[in-house]
Motif scaffolding. Sequence first.
Motif, short mmCIF file in Angstrom:
data_model
loop_
_atom_site.label_atom_id
_atom_site.label_comp_id
_atom_site.label_asym_id
_atom_site.label_seq_id
_atom_site.Cartn_x
_atom_site.Cartn_y
_atom_site.Cartn_z
N ALA A 136 0.85 -1.19 0.00
CA ALA A 136 0.00 0.00 0.00
C ALA A 136 0.88 1.24 0.00
O ALA A 136 1.60 1.50 0.96
N ILE A 137 0.81 1.98 -1.09
CA ILE A 137 1.57 3.22 -1.21
C ILE A 137 0.56 4.36 -1.04
O ILE A 137 -0.37 4.49 -1.82
N ASP A 138 0.75 5.14 0.00
CA ASP A 138 -0.21 6.21 0.30
C ASP A 138 0.47 7.56 0.37
O ASP A 138 1.67 7.66 0.65
N GLY A 139 -0.32 8.60 0.11
CA GLY A 139 0.16 9.97 0.24
C GLY A 139 1.17 10.40 -0.80
O GLY A 139 2.01 11.25 -0.53
N VAL A 140 1.10 9.81 -1.99
CA VAL A 140 2.03 10.22 -3.05
C VAL A 140 1.31 11.02 -4.12
O VAL A 140 0.14 10.76 -4.43
N LYS A 141 2.00 11.99 -4.66
CA LYS A 141 1.48 12.77 -5.78
C LYS A 141 1.93 12.06 -7.06
O LYS A 141 3.12 11.84 -7.27
N LEU A 142 0.98 11.72 -7.90
CA LEU A 142 1.30 11.01 -9.13
C LEU A 142 1.77 11.95 -10.21
O LEU A 142 1.23 13.06 -10.36
N GLN A 143 2.75 11.49 -10.97
CA GLN A 143 3.23 12.21 -12.15
C GLN A 143 2.40 11.70 -13.32
O GLN A 143 2.57 10.58 -13.74
N SER A 144 1.48 12.50 -13.80
CA SER A 144 0.56 11.99 -14.81
C SER A 144 0.71 12.62 -16.18
O SER A 144 0.11 12.14 -17.13
N LYS A 145 1.46 13.67 -16.30
CA LYS A 145 1.60 14.31 -17.60
C LYS A 145 2.98 14.05 -18.17
O LYS A 145 3.98 14.22 -17.50
N VAL A 146 3.00 13.64 -19.44
CA VAL A 146 4.25 13.30 -20.10
C VAL A 146 5.23 14.46 -20.05
O VAL A 146 6.39 14.29 -19.72
N GLN A 147 4.78 15.68 -20.33
CA GLN A 147 5.71 16.80 -20.38
C GLN A 147 6.32 17.09 -19.00
O GLN A 147 7.41 17.61 -18.90
N ASN A 148 5.64 16.74 -17.93
CA ASN A 148 6.17 16.96 -16.59
C ASN A 148 7.05 15.82 -16.11
O ASN A 148 7.67 15.92 -15.07
N THR A 149 7.10 14.72 -16.84
CA THR A 149 7.83 13.55 -16.35
C THR A 149 8.97 13.13 -17.27
O THR A 149 9.56 12.10 -17.06
#
Length: 164
Positions: A136-149
């Motif tokens: 269980a991984i909790d409290g993480v901000k996901l990197q969802s945009k290609v240009q930001n990652t």
Amino acid sequence: MKFLISIGLVLIACVCVGCREGWQAATYPANGTVTVNGVAANGAVVTLYPIGAKVDVRNSRPWAIADQEGRFELQTYEAGDGAPIGEYNVTVTWPLDVTKMDLAMIDQLDGQFARPEQSQWKVEIQDGENLLPTIAIDGVKLQSKVQNTKKRRIPRGPEMERGQ
């Protein structure tokens, strides 16, 4: 004479088959679940890194891709075969899309859980069926945009660096 040649060819074939599989360790079924922020992590890649000795001469690593419910079934040599007995550090990466090469190396978890030496999860595979504790991984901000990652690609381990 043909009979002796036939027997010789059969013996060579048997030896070759034995050589091909002789390096593989015995594996045992192992499965579990992975969630991120309380949601099933569909497409997350779970990899086990042996603690101590290698599991075989090729330093194989059991791995799996989570399904829509976040469930995964480990494989080492072929689909669903499980993992060899031993203790492991567990890593998790979550590609944007594991089916597309340009997106498969971009980790939505920003590489935070990709280093075995920094793993917060350890598992032990034993003889028989293995149900692993939920990751269980909790409290993480996901990197969802290609240009930001673009610069947040899945890190390569030291054994995968160029020239080795």
